[in-house]
Design a protein around this motif. Sequence first.
Motif, PDB file in Angstrom:
ATOM      1  N   THR A 131       1.037  -1.058  -0.284  1.00 23.39           N
ATOM      2  CA  THR A 131       0.053  -0.388   0.185  1.00 23.39           C
ATOM      3  C   THR A 131       1.085   1.434  -0.156  1.00 23.39           C
ATOM      4  OG1 THR A 131      -0.448  -0.458   2.537  1.00 23.39           O
ATOM      5  CG2 THR A 131      -2.149  -0.779   1.096  1.00 23.39           C
TER       6      THR A 131
ATOM      7  N   ARG B 135      -9.019   0.172   1.285  1.00 17.94           N
ATOM      8  CA  ARG B 135      -8.433   1.529   1.362  1.00 17.94           C
ATOM      9  C   ARG B 135      -6.980   2.055   0.584  1.00 17.94           C
ATOM     10  NH1 ARG B 135      -7.843  -0.397   7.096  1.00 17.94           N
ATOM     11  NH2 ARG B 135      -5.676   0.241   6.909  1.00 17.94           N
TER      12      ARG B 135
ATOM     13  N   ARG C 110      -9.299   2.803  -1.981  1.00 18.72           N
ATOM     14  CA  ARG C 110     -10.128   3.739  -2.455  1.00 18.72           C
ATOM     15  C   ARG C 110      -9.547   5.215  -2.754  1.00 18.72           C
ATOM     16  NH1 ARG C 110     -12.165   4.164   2.714  1.00 18.72           N
ATOM     17  NH2 ARG C 110     -12.047   2.360   3.536  1.00 18.72           N
ATOM     18  N   SER C 111      -8.357   4.880  -1.882  1.00 16.82           N
ATOM     19  CA  SER C 111      -7.547   6.297  -2.247  1.00 16.82           C
ATOM     20  C   SER C 111      -7.262   6.500  -3.563  1.00 16.82           C
ATOM     21  CB  SER C 111      -6.434   6.337  -0.766  1.00 16.82           C
ATOM     22  OG  SER C 111      -6.545   5.438   0.235  1.00 16.82           O
TER      23      SER C 111
ATOM     24  N   ALA D 127      -8.508  12.575   0.536  1.00 16.86           N
ATOM     25  CA  ALA D 127      -7.827  10.924   0.734  1.00 16.86           C
ATOM     26  C   ALA D 127      -9.599  10.554   2.048  1.00 16.86           C
ATOM     27  CB  ALA D 127      -6.536  10.389   1.052  1.00 16.86           C
TER      28      ALA D 127
ATOM     29  N   GLY E 178      -7.472   6.998   4.419  1.00 12.53           N
ATOM     30  CA  GLY E 178      -6.693   6.446   3.287  1.00 12.53           C
ATOM     31  C   GLY E 178      -5.098   6.454   3.571  1.00 12.53           C
ATOM     32  N   TYR E 179      -4.748   6.369   2.609  1.00 18.21           N
ATOM     33  CA  TYR E 179      -3.709   6.813   2.410  1.00 18.21           C
ATOM     34  C   TYR E 179      -3.228   8.179   1.578  1.00 18.21           C
ATOM     35  CZ  TYR E 179      -3.095   2.192   3.716  1.00 18.21           C
ATOM     36  OH  TYR E 179      -2.586   0.272   4.680  1.00 18.21           O
ATOM     37  N   GLY E 180      -2.226   9.044   2.089  1.00 19.15           N
ATOM     38  CA  GLY E 180      -2.129  10.169   1.610  1.00 19.15           C
ATOM     39  C   GLY E 180      -0.132   9.958   0.591  1.00 19.15           C
TER      40      GLY E 180
ATOM     41  N   ILE F 143       0.680   8.185  -4.481  1.00 18.26           N
ATOM     42  CA  ILE F 143      -0.557   7.918  -4.356  1.00 18.26           C
ATOM     43  C   ILE F 143      -0.956   8.736  -5.289  1.00 18.26           C
ATOM     44  CG2 ILE F 143      -3.267   8.234  -3.841  1.00 18.26           C
ATOM     45  CD1 ILE F 143      -1.583   5.986  -2.002  1.00 18.26           C
TER      46      ILE F 143
END
Length: 562
Positions: free
Chosen positions: A134, A177, A180-181, A191, A195-197, A201
């Motif tokens: 991820t 997650r 979706r990010s 985000a 989620g992840y930043g 991304i």
Amino acid sequence: MTPDQLSDVIVSALGTLADDGRLSLAEPLPTHVVVERPKVKEHGDYATNIALQLAKKAGRPPRELAQDLAGLLAEHDGIASAEIAGPGFLNLRIDAGAQGGLAADVLAAGADFGRSDLYAGQRVNLEFVSANPTGPIHIGGVRWAAVGDSLGRLLAFVGADVTREYYFNDHGAQIDRFARSLLAAARGQAAPEDGYGGQYIHDIAAEVLTVRPGAAELPDDEAVEAFRAVGVDLMFTEIKQSLHDFGVDFDVYFHENDLHESGAVDRAIARLDELGKMYTEDGARWLRTSDYGDDKDRVVVKSDGQPAYISGDLAYYLDKRERGFDRAIIMLGADHHGYVSRMLAMCAAFGDEPGVNLEILIGQMVNLLRDGQPLRMSKRAGTVITLEDLVDAIGVDAARYALGRYSMDSTIDLDLDLWAKADSDNPVYYVQYAHARMSAIIRDAPKLGVVADPSTFDPALLATEHEGALLRSLAEFPTVVARAAELREPHRIARYLEDAAAAFHQFYNDGRGRAGVSLRVLPESDEAPQAHHAARLMLVAATRQVVANGLALLGVSAPDRM
């Protein structure tokens, strides 16, 4: 003569004492004797307390037994003297010829010097890094990459059949997650809250759209699935490339999702059922881990029929054992410390031996410092420092050495300014420079008429204090390697190399600029080469080989020029 060779001599002497009735034990004679370097160099080259260990069992005074043993050892061609100290210690001095002969032994063995069959016949599954796909590899994962790869090299060097494995965690909420990010980034949205930043991304989202144009315009469920399928593959491809560039490759990439789709989870639960280790309570299926040291039993299948997290661990461990591995070694970060007891209990529940069939190694955090201040953010990842950040700052060699130099159970504060230096304050530079310096001597030797020829080499010429110290340092290498492999501590190799480099520099500087009989490795340009030049060149070549072997175990290059 190495400590292991000296151990064999002592074991043989013990056998002689037993044969002539001077040593009688109710148990078999030891097959290995611990031989150590004395803390005080005046006490000799090596010491052992074997007489103290055996005296009570043999019903003899320790000094008396030590006297008998010393008499036999002193008769050995390779031992100059055997002296009794204190209540029954034996201090041994090695004959200069036997000690110097190690240089020829090292060169004859070459890249195999230090290799052994300690773990011959054992199949080892070594799982490390296994970061979620991820995001980029963060600094904690980089530590495992360096230490894990070195441990794999060590175990293979002592005879194990090692399979390096990456557990690809592609099943569960974190992948949702991530998908979706990516979708939010592709749609220009913020985000998700969970989620992840980070810039990566947006980069991955853009690559997904290159592979699947229009994916962001699909209905939400279809779009998320598209970004999951393509995005995870792109991220993992990047992770594998980053690790490859760091000198770390894996034999197996195992997908967690396969455990659930193949029925492996159900098979593991069925096996534990057969063994009587499962029970049902409150509609859930439980494993009796508390019977094996865990603080409580663990839910394997929840009351709604869904598998709990540990179910994948059960299936994965059983899969490794069914693939024929004798040992499964798993390297985890400090945040997984709570998993150790349940994992070892799981191993015992299957009828295996925790600590033998399954080992869990826990590593601590890494902090990066620059200008004395901690680094906390990556330009690309946003919240963590990545593998690329570290390599950009100090290079692959320094990064691998720095991360492998410390015990894995200690937190590291890495000073990037120090590890980027091209001077002796930087440990990896210090060791690599020693190798380069030795390589330069070997290149220059033929021009001055000096040849390292084992057939004419006189090992007895290597009799000075610093020559002896360097030879004893080289002799320790096989023991250090074996101990580092047994204890799962690759950092012992790095610390050994620094000591060996120091011994070399002392040896080299010992003969520079002296009047009378020169102790220089190479003669002056107007000086005829002598036998001691060739002998010292043999020692230089042997030292270079040992340093190269040690650096190879750490996955660090051994440069000929710097």
